[in-house]
Every structure is written in structure tokens, then in C-alpha cells.
Design a protein around this motif. Structure first.
Motif, PDB file in Angstrom:
ATOM      1  N   GLU A  63     -50.884  28.139  21.965  1.00 59.57           N
ATOM      2  CA  GLU A  63     -50.207  27.229  22.903  1.00 59.57           C
ATOM      3  C   GLU A  63     -50.804  25.826  22.857  1.00 59.57           C
ATOM      4  O   GLU A  63     -50.215  24.872  23.341  1.00 59.57           O
ATOM      5  N   MET A  64     -52.011  25.711  22.300  1.00 53.32           N
ATOM      6  CA  MET A  64     -52.650  24.384  22.248  1.00 53.32           C
ATOM      7  C   MET A  64     -52.170  23.578  21.052  1.00 53.32           C
ATOM      8  O   MET A  64     -52.525  22.418  20.912  1.00 53.32           O
ATOM      9  N   VAL A  65     -51.443  24.230  20.141  1.00 56.80           N
ATOM     10  CA  VAL A  65     -51.099  23.590  18.881  1.00 56.80           C
ATOM     11  C   VAL A  65     -49.652  23.142  18.900  1.00 56.80           C
ATOM     12  O   VAL A  65     -48.765  23.906  19.303  1.00 56.80           O
ATOM     13  N   PHE A  66     -49.418  21.886  18.515  1.00 52.68           N
ATOM     14  CA  PHE A  66     -48.075  21.320  18.572  1.00 52.68           C
ATOM     15  C   PHE A  66     -47.691  20.740  17.223  1.00 52.68           C
ATOM     16  O   PHE A  66     -48.551  20.217  16.504  1.00 52.68           O
ATOM     17  N   PRO A  67     -46.403  20.827  16.905  1.00 52.07           N
ATOM     18  CA  PRO A  67     -45.976  20.336  15.589  1.00 52.07           C
ATOM     19  C   PRO A  67     -46.163  18.828  15.428  1.00 52.07           C
ATOM     20  O   PRO A  67     -46.454  18.355  14.341  1.00 52.07           O
ATOM     21  N   THR A  68     -45.974  18.067  16.504  1.00 52.72           N
ATOM     22  CA  THR A  68     -46.135  16.608  16.393  1.00 52.72           C
ATOM     23  C   THR A  68     -46.994  16.104  17.547  1.00 52.72           C
ATOM     24  O   THR A  68     -47.132  16.768  18.577  1.00 52.72           O
TER      25      THR A  68
END
Lengths: 726, 726
Positions: free
Chosen positions: B700-705
């Protein structure tokens, strides 16, 4: 469709939408309209301000950094800390004593020097050190490295000159040999201290970073092997010479096994008893960690008991058990090391200095993290350096800090460097008062102590399966470090390991994973079409991703991968064009297209459609190139645009830039538009410096995101008049 | 506002808008809903298909690759090509002849061996080579390297044993010495050939990539220096011995200058005349390139004329001008090289093999590019390897390909390898028929020929200012390659240069540029706030960008840079929290905040506002951490979220992953949310392998942009109940 899925999303973000509507940007526009560099004045002011800020901080730090004790002693909360510091100090000292005696054997010097080394440096560290929990002092790995050098510089062979009757002669030699070995060890320590001090003053603490964790663990495991092998002879009581340098492990094992018939049963028995006892104690301490106020000091017990037994039964006399022998009472006056020995020791000194420091700092960091305080790497380096340098004038050998002891110091409630100081005083007490008492301590007991202390290091073999699962490259580093250090010796081993570790980085940057990306509809995200179902390509546009810098060592591979994955090789297109001129058009059309799209078909793009749609555009493209009109009606290649995704390209050197420029030229010559997407601003300024944006390559080809690039390519392909811009 | 600017955008894209509306994604959602890995079956099939495809191609290639002549000779268009090939072949041969004689001097062997080396390998290459335009044969750089080895293995000193009267003895020695030197050169060539052949068969053509362009140019420039120095003695006609190994250049220069008083005026005159003449011709050829059908063969003219003059005036006799001396007529029967010499030559052979190959391939690629055909690196390696290996049995020394000659061959209209073959036949003719005629050719003339051929290489000094402007790092590589090769000799120099070039890559990946990014409103673009006016930060959110892999050598720096640039150091926050507990709240509030935001203020974020807004949220955060309620009302730090921009992070190793994980832990302990943005899919799978997403770190901490991350951080910060998810 992404929207609907969003609905049944469990996550908190479901409410949230990513909304963005803006013109498609290219670098030319960004530079002309969007972004403006701040005027240097301000940034300069900032820089000055920051610099000033730093330097003031640095000044304050410098004031206290040299003697950190000034920072913590004044505010030392006596009532809270003193008691636990005393307890921990005493129990640590009780461990330090036998370890000092034992590790001296590893360093190939008489035991008393181990005691010196457990006193002076430890005391000094109290004033200089920033870590509150590490127990500096003798350390197995460092000791064995010193021993290796000492033995190399003063091998037994050198002292067999006066040999007449083997026993007598050996007895005689040992004297002279040990004097020499002590000199070597001491001067080596001086040098190590100097090197560490210099590195610290030059703020070179970072050299330790090249000792990556798998490397250090592999290396220390190898060290454990060396230590164990070197102690076999003492455990068995056989008198073989000690080897050093490459293959030393094998030689000494062979020597010991060859001489195994002369095993001294009494020695072996004592040794084994101690071994079993110590292992039992260690196990108990592990198991009842919670309930025991302080761990049982098995080692000191072994030392005392075995000394008593050996004295009572006069093992040395009756059973020829080797004992520690004369321990001079009190301390020695300072003497100047024999600097004439220096030249041959520089390389070793560097290895030892760096290993010693990195052991200390890594341990210090662990504790600092656990108790939430800072250790200053460079100050640590200075501290340990000074400890070694100054102490060496009092005939100590190099120290670092020992895992096992530090754990004792911490687990027994050590709060500050006071504990360390007390432990050193314990040793001092023994040296000046009752040192002689240990004269009949059997060496085999010390061997047992060493062996048991190795268990922790041998446990590191468990890394191998673990690393196998997580990272093959790091497993390779571990294994190389281990094998090299076991076979070549710790010094060369370390060198090889570091070189290998560095090469792995080259390898990683050099062999990138490249892929063709496709768009995940409605998301603006792009990912590998070979891996993900949702990603799909647009007709006639290939997005090429490669996740590595582009530089001399991989620029060719990059270009080849590009041509292969996109399935568009300008030369083939060119030749196809040429062929068209000569031969009839209808048949070549198939052949050329088939030839060019062989690879293509697999990647599941729909070329029939592509050809229909791009038949016309191709014409326009071709007009920008040397062929004459009668050719350009044939779509020799269904791909009209290639997007280079440089989001994860962190740098490009001139060779890389040239290669890219060349390939862009080639493509534009055959009417394939190339766009570059996702350069970081840093990369862009690098490219400017390399004069990348000249000739055929223009900022108009560069887009902030893949999506921008894609939209613009589709757009330019659909319009006619623009074609001239390309 | 971006919109309006878009309006007055000159670019073709103005019509085009980037429109995107979708939920904010995080990795958890992407994995669960958005992306689905393709089932291996399909990818496996693909892989098989691709592999099959490749292997069939490879099979066809293998069929012809060994003898490329089979591919082009059958379709050789006699009428079109033959004439120009003949012309070019003859003129190339006319250059090859004198160069063969001259470069033999560099290789420290009698001139005739230069002729052999200009015949056998060149002939063989016709059958094996894939490049149509390069003129293989003797090459200055390679020749001087061989000469170095030959001189090292058979130094003059070894042959002074029979010395009685200096002149006589020298005359005698030369015989024996040259025989030995020829043996060395020949066996070295055999070894070089073998190595190249092996590398080629193992498809190791890529080893040449480590010779990056600046490195090669610096190296060849150094080689030119070596060559020039080695020729001085011949030009002056002084009889000094030839040196090899480190500092050879300095020694020989000193020797020549020391002996300059014995300069033979006649020799010098002849030499200078030739030099001036050749330079003039070269200049003419340059200037009238267009108008001259074939360049004026100055070198052969010099050879013929100087031979004639020397013969007519019997320079050798009367003026003691050194001449070429006996040239045996005809060819030699093949003999087996003296393999006993091998062991000491392996290292040199590797250096020579790689340099020789990389010279050839780089030149071949240039022409291939120019005329649009392919050269197969590995086949080239095999071809040159076989040329060297086989020819060495006929007493040749190592060949590569010469820039100057290749240009002649190409400019005189050479179309295929036929031209090369003819040039070799010219040499053959001379060897068998009129070789003896050159016996009175003065060595000084050859020296002149060599010198003039070096001009091109010396021009490379112009790189220095050019590189200074474009890339300091590559300038460093150039200089290191040059200086090291001049001082240490070409072999060690090359080694040092390659090592240095590799280290520069480490340096580049290890010392990343890091920055705090800000959002350019309305664009979804993020760039350095320190550099661009438009970029501005959002209150309480710091976006940290660093453009390099995160691995053992820089993970510490990364973390430190992160803490410094964001101005949030968990430890300080922690201590501030602790302090709050103890002391009164009002005063600490200021101090803590001030302390923590010292750096902060400079970066121009508005903290007053930040504190107001985040005062409340902090409370929630803190509840996830050990402090009790009475603390949490104080905002000890105005930053509530940090976004790590990993778009240009191309790999992360376990050490890096651990470090990041640790820092995320620390931050979340003090209630600062960390988000990771812009990981490539490749990187994500690496992280999975490293078990990165365990414990405190969740997908959940990782985002595509970055934009996704930013939106979600702002969102989570505004809501209450979600806080527990963090």
C-alpha cells in the motif's frame, strides 16, 4: 473499466481520483514555456546559507568530536547508571581476561600481550569513542590476521639455525621467534592505527561501505575456519609449525593430521572437557537469558579451574601439557616500535585497518539503532585509530571490537563507556597483581575458549540457503569472499572479494532487462506486454524500456536489444527499400514485410491492420529520405514510431549518447519516428552537456512521460503537414 | 494556467491534450485488481518459439559464418566491382609494402618479417573476414606492443656476452638477438591468435566494450608517443639500446639525447628529407582528395627513391647510414613456433589480442555503418584470430588493421575483400621477386614513414579540450589511459585504464544527485525545487529524488541524504518527543520545532501553516507509537509524509533494501508516513525477492507515479480513521 474495478477496491484510496488534463508536453515546450531555472544568485545564496549552516554545525561538532567523553560524562546520571555500569564492566572484564590470553595465541604472540591489548586500548576508547555499548579489545578475526603476518615475517624456519636436538632447539627458538613476532605485531598495529587515524581525519569512513554485508559475513566465516584450523594443534597438543599465506589452511591441516599420532592425550582430554563445559554454559546462558541476572562467566571459570588443575597435577611437568608459561608481572615502559619493519607491512595494515574498523562500526551501528543514539563513523575511525596507535607504544596488538563481548557488556546492563573502562581495569588488576598465577594455564583450555567463541561465526553458513532464495548475486559475493579468504588467506581473500563485489555492480548496470511496454487502458500506466495481460500495444508504435544506465559497456547491447525487441532493423528496412527499387513491387511487398515482421508477429501486434493504416503515412515519412517517390507507397515496415522509455536510465555517457544518436539517425532515415520519454531533469542536463540535442535529435523528440510521447506520436502520424517537423 | 500557456504554444502538439482520470492506484490495488501476470505456458511457448526462431537463424549463420566468402563471392558482380577492386588493391598493396618494412622495425624484427605479415594474414582474411573495407595487416600500435615484449624477452644485454670490440660484437649480437626476437614475436602471435579465436568461439566479442572510446583514444595516443620515441634513434642514426617496460619512454629518450652527439648527419638528412616529402604528399592528398583519382603513393616513392639514392651513393658504406640489410628471397617453409616461450607471454598476449581486435572491429563498424552492411563482431574475432594463428606458423607477427591503409583502400574505390587479397599479392610479388632490391633502403626512411603515419594519432590530443567541455569523467579516463600507457608501458597502461574506466561507473552509480521535488501545478510533473521556479512543495510532504541504484556502496549515503534534504531526522524527533515528556511543553515546542526545521526553513516551505494544519493529525500518528497521550498534541515535526521517488532507481540490493526498510521503520515510529513512487515492475519483482514487503513495509506504500503517492498522502492526512492503516 479501470474505473469499475476501482469501485470494489478495498483500499482507502478508492474515494480518491487521479485527475489530470493538460496539453501534451515535449521538452522544447517545457524549456520554452513551462520551466524556468532559478537565477543562480538565489541558489548561490542558498548554497552559501547551507554551507554556513553546515560549517557552524561542523565547528560545534569538531569541538567535542575529538573527546566525546566531554559530551556525556558531565551529564552522567550517577544514580541511574553507575551500578549497572559497574556490574556490566566487571562481567565484561571477566570475559576480556581469558579472551585476551586466548587471542594472543591467534596473534602468534605470548599471552601477556593479549592482556596489554585488553587494557590500554580499551581504556583509551572510553575517552575517544562514541559508541556506548561496544566492547573494544582483542578480536578473533583481527588477531588471526596479525598472526598470519607475524608468522610470515618471522616463520619458524628462520629460527631453526641454532638447531641441534629438536626439543632443546625449539625451546630456544621460541624465545627469539616470539620477540620478533611481537615486534612485527606491534609495528603493524602502529601502522594500522595511523591508517585508521588518517582515514578518519580525511573523512574516509566510507571506505567501509565496499565491505557489503554478504562479503563481510563470507569473510568472517572464512576467518573462523582459519582460526579453528590454527587452534587444532593446541587442542591436540601436537607441535606443528604454523603456516601463513595462500593455502595456509590446507598446509596446517595436513601438518596437524600428519602429526596426529603424537597427540598428547592429557592435552586433548583437558581441551575437550573445557570445550564441552563451555558449550554447555553458552547453551545455558542462551536458554535462561531471561532469568539470569548476568550470564555465567564460563570462560573465567575454565581459566581458573584448568589453571588450578594444571598447577595441582603439574600437567606441564608430568604430562607435557603446553601451558601459557611465564607472564611478566606489571606493565612495560613505553617503547618505540621497530619502524624498520614497516615497508613490508603496508598492504596488510590496510586490510587489517579496514576490516577492524568495519567490524567495529557495524556493531556500533546495531547498538546505536537499538538504543536510539548516533555513532559518528569518522570519529569511530579516529578513536580506534588512536587506540591502536598510542597503545602500540605499550606493546599491544591491533584491536577492534568483539561481538561476543559486546553482547555480554550490553546484556549485563552496560549503559556507557564507563563499563568498558571498568572492564579494562579488571584486566589491569590481573596484570599487575596476579598475572603470574596463570602461568600454568594450559594452552588447550585457551584453544577451547577460542573454538567455542567461533560458533557464532560458523552459524553464518546458514546465509547460503537464505541468499540462494533472495539474491543469487549476493550469494555469489558471499561464496567468493568465503572461498577466496579460506584459500588465498584473509588479506588476498578480502581483496578478491571486494573486487568481485564491485564487478557485480558493473554486471548489474551492464546487463539490463529490456522489454516492450504496452499501455494499460485508462490508467496511463505502461508495463511489459510479455508479462502482463492488460498491457496492449498501439498499432505501429513500439515502446522500448531498458532499466540501466546507457554507457560504454552496454550501449551496443542497448541498441541491439532495441532493434531486436522492436523487430525494426533500419538496415533491413533500407535493403528492403533498395530491393523494391530494383525488383517488381508486389512480390517484394510480402517478402520484405514478412522478413521484417518475423519477430513482430510473435509479439501479437496486429500487423495487417497496421499495414493498412500506416500505408499512407509511410509515404510522408519516406519523403524525408533519399528514396524517390515510386518507392514510398510501399509500407516496408509497419512500425512508424518507437518510444524509448528512459525513466529508469540514471546516466548516459558520451559513448551511449553517440550510439543513441546514431540509431535515431538510422531510424529517421527509414521514416521511423523515435521519441524519448521520461528523462529526469538531471539526465537531460547531462545530455545537454554531451551536445545530444544537435542535428537530427531535437528537444521536440523528448517527452516528460511515456503517455505524452505516445499521444504525440499517434497525433503526428495522423496529421500530414506536421510530418516535415520530423 | 498550464492550459493558457498551452494556447500560445508554437508546437504542433498544441492541439493535443493529455487527459487522464482514474482512481489513485497503489501497488496493492495494482496487484490485486489491475495487472495479472500472463500464465507461464504462453510465455514459455513464446520463449520456445523465439528460441527456435533464433536457433534456426543461428544454424544458417553458422553454416556461412566460418567462411563468409561463400556468401559474397558467388554473387560477386564482376563487371561493376572488379576494376575498382583491382585499382584499390594495387594502391593499397603499394602502401602495405613500405608499412610492412617499417612496422617490422617497431616489432623489433628484421624488415622481411613485416613483408610476411603483410601477405599471409591479409590473404587469409579475404576468406574469413566479414568487413569489405578494412585493410588488415601490420598496425603501429600492435607492432610496438610486440616490440616491447620482444625486447623484454630478448634484451640487448643478453647478447653482449661475446663482446670484445664494441662494433664487432654488436654486429655479431644482432644476428642471435634478432633470431630470438623473431621467435618471441612469432610465438606471441600464435598465442594472440589462439586467444582471439577462443574468445570468438565463446562469443566473447563483447570484451572489447570495456575499451570505451576515450580510453582507446588516450591509449592509442600514448602508443603514438611510444612509437615516435622508438623511432628517434633511427631518424638520428644513433645506436642506443631499446628499452621496454615501465618508464621505457623516459629511458630511451634519455639514452637518445645522451647519445645525440653521435648523430649521423647523413642519416638525419635523408630522414628529414623523407619526412618533409611525405608530409607534403599527405597534405596534397588531403587537399586534392576530390580531384585525385587515387592518392599519391608517397610512401612507395620514398622507399624506391631513397633505396636508389642509398644504393647509388652507397650511403651504408661511405656514410654509415643504417640500411635494411639482407632480405632473404622467397617465402619460408612453415615451422612450429617455440612454445617453450609461451608461459611468460600470456598476459601480453591477452592485452595485444584485445587491443588488436577492438581496433579492427571499431574500424570495421565505421565502414559497415557508412555502406550499410553488417559486420559480425564474433566472426571478426574468429577471422583475425585464425589469421594470426595460422600465419604465425609462417613466421609473421601479430596483425590487426591500420586506419591509414583502410582509408586508402576505401578511398581508391575498394568494394570487397578482393581488394585486400590483391594488396597481399602485391606484397607477395615483391617478396619472391624483387625483395633483395630493398636491401640498401635506409632505416631512417622507414622511420620517416612511421612518423608521418602517426600524425593522425597525435591529432587525438584535440580530444582533451573537447572532453573538458562535454564530460569531465571521460576526460579523466582519457588522461589516465594516456598517462598510464606512456609511463607504465602499453600493457600495464591498458590494465590501469580499464580498471579506472570500470571504477568511474561505480563512482557514477555510487554518488547520486539527490533533490527535493516539487509539483509544477496542473502538469503532474515534478522537478527539483532548488532548480526550478515553478516547482512548489505541498505543506508537510517532502518528495525525495535520487538518481542511482541503491546498493551496498551508497545505501548509507542515500539514507543520510534523505534525512538531510527532507530535514526530518527520526532520532531528533524521537529525542524531542522524549524531551517533551520531561520538561514543560510550551518552551520545548518552539525549541524542538526550530531545531527540526532549521534546514527546512531554507527550503522555503511554509511551516507556520504546516504546524497549524498538521497539529491535529500528528496526534493520530503518534498514537501508533510508544509515547503517551500528553505528548501527542505537540507537532514535533511539520512533515507528515515523505515520498521516495524511485523512478530512476534501476536496481536495489539486499543491503539497500534493508537500509530503506530501516529508515521507513524509524519514520513510521515518529508518525511520518513514507511512500515509494515510480518503481519499475522489474525493480518491484526484485524487491519481492528480497522480501521487502514484510512487516512495516506494505504494497500500500508503493505507488505507480509520484502524483498518485502525493494525492494519497494528502488524502490519508486529511482523513482520520484511516490513520490506523499506516
Amino acid at each position: 473499466m479501470a474505473q469499475e474495478e476501482a469501485a470494489d477496491q478495498p483500499d482507502a484510496d478508492s474515494a480518491l481520483t487521479y485527475r489530470l488534463e493538460r496539453p501534451v508536453y515535449d521538452e522544447a515546450f517545457i524549456r520554452s514555456h513551462l520551466l524556468h531555472r532559478k537565477d543562480n544568485a538565489s541558489t548561490l545564496r542558498q548554497r552559501l546559507a547551507r554551507h554556513f549552516h553546515c560549517s557552524s554545525a561542523r565547528a560545534k561538532a569538531a569541538l567535542f568530536s575529538f573527546l566525546p567523553i566531554l559530551t556525556w560524562l558531565p551529564s552522567y546520571p550517577v544514580r541511574q547508571y553507575l551500578f549497572s555500569d559497574v556490574v556490566s564492566g566487571l562481567s565484561t572484564g571477566v570475559v576480556q581476561l581469558p579472551q585476551g590470553l586466548a587471542y594472543a595465541m591467534l596473534a602468534a604472540v605470548p599471552p601477556v600481550y593479549g592482556l596489554y591489548s585488553s587494557f590500554y586500548p580499551v581504556l583509551l576508547y572510553t575517552f575517544l569513542g562514541t559508541s556506548r555499548h561496544i566492547s573494544v579489545g582483542v578480536f578473533a578475526v583481527i588477531s588471526i590476521m596479525i598472526g598470519g603476518v607475524a608468522v610470515r615475517e618471522a616463520p619458524d624456519s628462520l629460527f631453526l639455525v641454532a638447531a641441534n636436538g629438536s626439543n632443546a632447539s625449539v625451546a630456544v627458538d621460541v624465545e627469539a621467534r616470539d620477540v620478533k613476532r611481537v615486534q612485527v605485531a606491534v609495528v603493524l598495529t602502529t601502522l594500522v592505527g595511523l591508517i585508521q587515524l588518517l582515514l578518519g581525519l580525511l573523512r574516509f569512513g566510507f571506505v567501509a561501505i565496499y565491505l557489503t554485508e554478504p562479503l563481510v559475513r563470507g569473510f568472517t566465516t572464512a576467518a573462523a575456519v582459519h582460526v579453528a584450523v590454527s587452534q587444532l594443534k593446541y587442542l591436540l597438543g601436537v607441535k606443528t609449525q604454523r603456516f601463513s599465506g595462500p593455502l595456509a589452511v590446507i598446509y596446517s591441516t595436513k601438518a596437524v593430521l600428519g602429526d596426529i599420532t603424537n597427540t598428547n592425550v592429557a592435552t586433548l582430554t583437558v581441551g575437550l572437557v573445557c570445550l564441552v563445559f563451555l558449550y554447555g554454559i553458552k547453551d545455558l546462558n542462551e536458554r535462561f537469558k531471561k532469568r539470569l541476572p548476568i550470564p555465567i562467566p564460563g570462560e573465567i571459570i575454565v581459566v581458573i579451574v584448568s589453571t588450578g588443575v594444571s598447577y595441582g597435577m603439574s600437567l606441564a611437568g608430568t604430562y607435557e601439557v603446553d601451558v601459557v608459561g611465564t607472564i611478566p608481572r606489571g606493565l612495560r615502559p613505553p617503547t618505540v616500535p621497530l619502524f624498520s619493519l614497516l615497508p613490508s607491512l603496508v598492504a596488510d595494515a590496510f586490510a587489517i585497518a579496514i576490516v577492524g574498523f568495519s567490524m567495529a562500526i557495524s556493531l556500533a551501528k546495531i547498538f546505536a539503532l537499538k538504543y536510539g543514539y548516533n555513532v559518528d563513523g569518522n570519529q569511530e575511525l579516529i578513536a580506534i585509530g588512536l587506540c591502536n596507535f598510542i597503545s602500540s607504544f605499550f606493546q599491544t596488538f591491533t584491536i577492534s571490537c568483539s561481538m561476543s563481548r559486546s553482547l555480554v557488556q550490553e546484556s549485563t546492563g552496560g549503559k556507557t563507556q564507563i563499563a568498558g573502562m571498568l572492564s579494562s581495569l579488571v584486566v589491569l588488576l590481573v596484570v599487575v597483581a596476579i598475572g603470574f598465577a596463570f602461568q600454568s594455564l594450559p594452552q588447550t583450555a585457551l584453544a577451547a575458549i577460542i573454538m567455542v567463541n567461533l560458533l557464532g561465526m560458523f552459524k553464518q553458513f546458514r546465509d547460503v540457503p537464505a541468499l540462494w532464495r533472495t539474491s543469487k548475486i549476493e550469494l555469489a559475493i558471499w561464496l567468493v569472499a568465503f572461498v577466496a579468504s579460506v584459500l588465498l588467506g584473509l588479506d588476498y581473500g578480502l581483496l578478491v572479494a571486494v573486487a568481485f563485489a564491485i564487478l557485480t555492480v558493473i554486471y548489474r548496470t551492464q546487463s539490463p532487462r529490456s522489454a516492450i511496454l504496452g499501455h494499460v487502458p485508462g490508467t496511463g500506466l505502461y508495463c511489459d506486454v510479455a508479462e502482463y495481460e492488460e498491457a496492449h500495444e498501439y498499432d505501429g508504435i513500439k515502446i522500448f524500456h531498458s532499466s540501466a544506465p546507457i554507457y560504454f559497456a552496454n550501449s551496443d547491447m542497448y541498441v541491439n536489444a532495441l532493434k531486436e525487441k522492436t523487430g525494426v532493423d533500419p538496415e533491413n528496412v533500407q535493403t528492403a527499400r533498395k530491393a523494391q527499387k530494383k525488383l517488381g513491387k508486389n512480390n517484394i511487398k510480402q517478402s520484405a514485410t514478412l522478413k521484417l515482421c518475423a519477430q513482430h508477429e510473435e509479439q501479437g501486434a496486429t500487423h495487417v491492420a497496421a499495414e493498412q493504416r500506416n500505408g499512407q503515412p509511410e509515404e510522408g515519412h519516406a519523403s524525408s529520405d533519399m528514396d524517390d517517390e515510386d518507392v514510398v507507397l510501399e509500407p516496408v515496415c509497419p512500425v512508424h514510431a518507437i518510444v524509448l522509455d528512459w525513466t529508469s536510465v540514471c546516466f548516459i555517457d558520451s559513448v551511449g549518447a553517440k550510439a543513441i544518436k546514431q540509431v535515431i539517425k538510422e531510424y529517421s532515415a527509414v521514416g521511423v519516428r523515435v521519441a524519448v520519454a521520461g528523462c529526469s531533469r538531471v539526465l537531460l542536463s547531462e545530455l545537454d552537456a554531451l551536445q545530444f540535442f544537435t542535428g537530427v535529435v531535437t528537444p521536440e523528440m523528448v517527452f516528460p512521460t511515456i503517455h505524452d510521447a505516445l499521444l504525440s506520436c499517434q497525433h503526428l502520424n495522423s496529421l500530414r503537414p506536421d510530418r516535415t517537423t520530423q
